[in-house]
Structure formats: structure tokens, C-alpha cells
Design a protein around this motif. Structure first.
Motif, PDB file in Angstrom:
ATOM      1  N   ARG A 276      50.322  40.329  33.969  1.00  0.00           N
ATOM      2  CA  ARG A 276      51.608  39.947  33.104  1.00  0.00           C
ATOM      3  C   ARG A 276      51.104  39.274  31.725  1.00  0.00           C
ATOM      4  NH1 ARG A 276      55.918  39.315  35.746  1.00  0.00           N
ATOM      5  NH2 ARG A 276      56.780  37.608  34.459  1.00  0.00           N
ATOM      6  N   THR A 277      49.855  39.300  31.491  1.00  0.00           N
ATOM      7  CA  THR A 277      49.355  38.851  30.067  1.00  0.00           C
ATOM      8  C   THR A 277      48.146  39.907  29.788  1.00  0.00           C
ATOM      9  OG1 THR A 277      47.555  37.351  31.206  1.00  0.00           O
ATOM     10  CG2 THR A 277      49.921  36.536  30.496  1.00  0.00           C
ATOM     11  N   THR A 278      47.790  39.788  28.607  1.00  0.00           N
ATOM     12  CA  THR A 278      46.514  40.731  27.883  1.00  0.00           C
ATOM     13  C   THR A 278      45.346  40.234  28.703  1.00  0.00           C
ATOM     14  OG1 THR A 278      47.542  40.972  26.065  1.00  0.00           O
ATOM     15  CG2 THR A 278      45.220  41.469  25.959  1.00  0.00           C
ATOM     16  N   TRP A 279      45.019  39.047  28.860  1.00  0.00           N
ATOM     17  CA  TRP A 279      43.925  38.631  29.663  1.00  0.00           C
ATOM     18  C   TRP A 279      43.998  38.937  31.078  1.00  0.00           C
ATOM     19  CZ3 TRP A 279      39.789  35.670  28.083  1.00  0.00           C
ATOM     20  CH2 TRP A 279      38.921  35.224  29.013  1.00  0.00           C
ATOM     21  N   GLU A 280      45.245  38.887  31.900  1.00  0.00           N
ATOM     22  CA  GLU A 280      45.149  39.516  32.888  1.00  0.00           C
ATOM     23  C   GLU A 280      44.699  40.994  33.177  1.00  0.00           C
ATOM     24  OE1 GLU A 280      48.770  38.146  34.748  1.00  0.00           O
ATOM     25  OE2 GLU A 280      48.214  36.045  34.861  1.00  0.00           O
ATOM     26  N   ASN A 281      45.407  41.688  32.085  1.00  0.00           N
ATOM     27  CA  ASN A 281      45.080  43.254  32.129  1.00  0.00           C
ATOM     28  C   ASN A 281      43.764  43.263  32.147  1.00  0.00           C
ATOM     29  OD1 ASN A 281      47.580  43.947  29.357  1.00  0.00           O
ATOM     30  ND2 ASN A 281      47.948  43.983  31.580  1.00  0.00           N
ATOM     31  N   VAL A 282      42.887  42.644  31.368  1.00  0.00           N
ATOM     32  CA  VAL A 282      41.738  42.921  31.028  1.00  0.00           C
ATOM     33  C   VAL A 282      40.853  42.459  32.770  1.00  0.00           C
ATOM     34  CG1 VAL A 282      39.374  42.166  29.978  1.00  0.00           C
ATOM     35  CG2 VAL A 282      41.623  42.826  28.892  1.00  0.00           C
ATOM     36  N   GLU A 283      41.211  41.387  32.990  1.00  0.00           N
ATOM     37  CA  GLU A 283      40.439  40.547  34.135  1.00  0.00           C
ATOM     38  C   GLU A 283      40.588  41.787  35.554  1.00  0.00           C
ATOM     39  OE1 GLU A 283      40.163  36.158  35.307  1.00  0.00           O
ATOM     40  OE2 GLU A 283      42.230  36.861  35.506  1.00  0.00           O
ATOM     41  N   ASN A 284      41.978  42.093  35.497  1.00  0.00           N
ATOM     42  CA  ASN A 284      42.253  42.973  36.479  1.00  0.00           C
ATOM     43  C   ASN A 284      41.634  44.547  36.776  1.00  0.00           C
ATOM     44  OD1 ASN A 284      43.624  40.633  37.635  1.00  0.00           O
ATOM     45  ND2 ASN A 284      45.715  41.457  37.086  1.00  0.00           N
ATOM     46  N   ALA A 285      41.554  44.804  35.479  1.00  0.00           N
ATOM     47  CA  ALA A 285      41.136  46.208  35.061  1.00  0.00           C
ATOM     48  C   ALA A 285      39.612  46.239  35.308  1.00  0.00           C
ATOM     49  CB  ALA A 285      41.463  46.750  33.809  1.00  0.00           C
ATOM     50  N   MET A 286      38.875  45.211  35.307  1.00  0.00           N
ATOM     51  CA  MET A 286      37.398  45.108  35.209  1.00  0.00           C
ATOM     52  C   MET A 286      36.739  46.148  36.485  1.00  0.00           C
ATOM     53  SD  MET A 286      36.244  41.464  33.651  1.00  0.00           S
ATOM     54  CE  MET A 286      36.604  40.649  34.732  1.00  0.00           C
ATOM     55  N   VAL A 287      37.190  45.527  37.717  1.00  0.00           N
ATOM     56  CA  VAL A 287      36.787  46.013  38.728  1.00  0.00           C
ATOM     57  C   VAL A 287      37.164  47.505  38.929  1.00  0.00           C
ATOM     58  CG1 VAL A 287      39.015  45.718  40.201  1.00  0.00           C
ATOM     59  CG2 VAL A 287      36.528  45.814  41.517  1.00  0.00           C
ATOM     60  N   LEU A 288      38.060  48.078  38.166  1.00  0.00           N
ATOM     61  CA  LEU A 288      38.478  49.525  38.229  1.00  0.00           C
ATOM     62  C   LEU A 288      37.382  50.370  37.262  1.00  0.00           C
ATOM     63  CD1 LEU A 288      42.125  49.023  37.873  1.00  0.00           C
ATOM     64  CD2 LEU A 288      40.959  49.459  40.173  1.00  0.00           C
ATOM     65  N   ILE A 289      36.834  49.739  36.230  1.00  0.00           N
ATOM     66  CA  ILE A 289      36.037  50.364  35.243  1.00  0.00           C
ATOM     67  C   ILE A 289      34.786  50.174  35.258  1.00  0.00           C
ATOM     68  CG2 ILE A 289      38.162  50.658  33.588  1.00  0.00           C
ATOM     69  CD1 ILE A 289      37.023  48.239  32.151  1.00  0.00           C
ATOM     70  N   GLU A 290      34.005  49.391  36.135  1.00  0.00           N
ATOM     71  CA  GLU A 290      32.906  48.925  36.450  1.00  0.00           C
ATOM     72  C   GLU A 290      31.949  50.381  36.445  1.00  0.00           C
ATOM     73  OE1 GLU A 290      32.235  44.972  38.566  1.00  0.00           O
ATOM     74  OE2 GLU A 290      32.861  46.517  39.666  1.00  0.00           O
ATOM     75  N   GLY A 291      32.359  51.377  37.090  1.00  0.00           N
ATOM     76  CA  GLY A 291      31.354  52.555  37.206  1.00  0.00           C
ATOM     77  C   GLY A 291      31.338  53.413  35.929  1.00  0.00           C
ATOM     78  N   ALA A 292      32.292  53.296  35.032  1.00  0.00           N
ATOM     79  CA  ALA A 292      32.344  54.030  33.676  1.00  0.00           C
ATOM     80  C   ALA A 292      31.211  54.142  32.878  1.00  0.00           C
ATOM     81  CB  ALA A 292      33.738  53.755  33.085  1.00  0.00           C
ATOM     82  N   ALA A 293      30.672  55.028  32.353  1.00  0.00           N
ATOM     83  CA  ALA A 293      29.741  54.973  31.288  1.00  0.00           C
ATOM     84  C   ALA A 293      30.357  54.780  29.853  1.00  0.00           C
ATOM     85  CB  ALA A 293      29.075  56.328  31.264  1.00  0.00           C
TER      86      ALA A 293
END
Length: 181
Positions: A100-117
Motif C-alpha cells: 500500500r506504500t512505496t516502502w511496502e512495494n520495495v519490501e515485498n518485491a525483494m524476494v521476487l527479484i533476489e535472483g536477478a542479475a
């Protein structure tokens, strides 16, 4: 013109040292309050900017769409995903539907992007820079993989850039005011 300069500078701030890993590229698109059942003008522009941000040489592409049901009943991530498909995007899409916030966007996306170069964050330039700063605070290892997205172009969204500067300044002022002893 001052707003244009501030957006240009922001588009080049909070970037990492470069890609590493297997060549997977994650483009994270931050949602904007959406009241209807279709992606609004801002979210449609952000999706287009996200898609054009992919490096054609990337081995694998992941479009991460962020946003919960902030202004309406359907998560922004779902509305943006439907729009990406309307545009003909056929690559992998991951939706982050809870934030619901920018902070949460980043926090929740971290696990989704961990494998990205390579990681790119798309929004208006000032908002994207703020999100990159949040990622740096939360996960410096991921922030080191941040690259510039194609979300800044001279003269594009000229109608929004001055308002975005004012919103960013107000947010910064409020944050500094709350931090005072």
C-alpha cells in the motif's frame, strides 16, 4: 525546466555498480493509486516505461508489478498486468498484490527479484529514486545490482513532473520534521 532537471538527476541517482549473475533482468514497476477497473493513465505509462526498460540482450526477463488495492477493489498489480498483456507483452509477469506504500512495494518485491542479475525500478524519476534508496537501506546487496530504467525522457509527462517535484518536496519536508528530536 527546473522540474525537468530534477527528474533527469533523479533518474541517475541511487544506482548500483552493475549487473552480476546469470543475465536475468527484473524490472519492478511501482503502482499508482487506481480507482477503477482498468489501469489509470499513470499506471499505463509506467507499464509502457517498464517494458521499454528491458535490455534486449537480457537472457531472461521478469516484469514485477507492485501495488495492492489502494484506491479501488482490484490490486494495481492486476490492472497493470492486464494492460501489459493488452500491449502484447508475452514475458514473465510476477504480481506483488499486498503493498500500500512505496516502502511496502520495495519490501515485498525483494524476494521476487533476489535472483536477478540486473534490477530496474520504474515510476516517475523522483519516486523511483526514493524506491531505490529504500532498497539500498533494506538490501544493499540487491541495490548493488540496480541499473537505470527507461522511465525518464526529456519532455515526456511534462504535465506530471512539476506536481511530482512538489509531492516529493512535501514528503521530504514531513519526513525531516518528524525526525527532529
Amino acid at each position: 525546466m527546473a522540474a525537468e532537471v530534477l527528474h533527469w538527476r533523479a533518474s541517475r541517482s541511487e544506482l548500483g555498480g552493475g549487473a552480476r549473475g546469470d543475465g536475468t533482468e527484473a524490472v519492478v514497476v511501482l503502482g499508482y493509486r487506481n480507482r477503477g477497473g482498468r489501469a489509470n493513465r499513470v499506471n499505463r505509462w509506467r507499464v509502457r516505461a517498464g517494458i521499454r526498460s528491458f535490455d534486449p540482450a537480457a537472457r531472461e526477463r521478469l516484469l514485477v508489478l507492485c501495488g495492492g488495492s489502494v484506491g479501488g477493489s482490484v490490486p494495481e498489480a492486476e490492472l497493470m498486468a492486464a494492460y501489459a498483456r493488452e500491449l502484447g507483452y508475452v514475458g514473465l509477469i510476477t504480481r506483488e498484490r499486498a503493498s500500500r506504500t512505496t516502502w511496502e512495494n520495495v519490501e515485498n518485491a525483494m524476494v521476487l527479484i533476489e535472483g536477478a542479475a540486473t534490477i530496474k525500478i520504474v515510476s516517475n524519476s523522483l519516486h523511483a529514486a526514493k524506491a531505490r534508496g529504500y532498497l539500498r537501506q533494506l538490501r544493499p546487496d540487491l541495490a548493488s545490482r540496480l541499473a537505470r530504467a527507461d522511465d525518464y525522457r526529456f519532455g515526456e509527462q511534462w504535465w506530471l513532473k512539476p506536481a511530482a517535484v512538489i509531492i516529493d518536496l512535501r514528503h521530504s519536508w514531513r519526513t525531516r520534521r518528524r525526525a527532529r528530536p
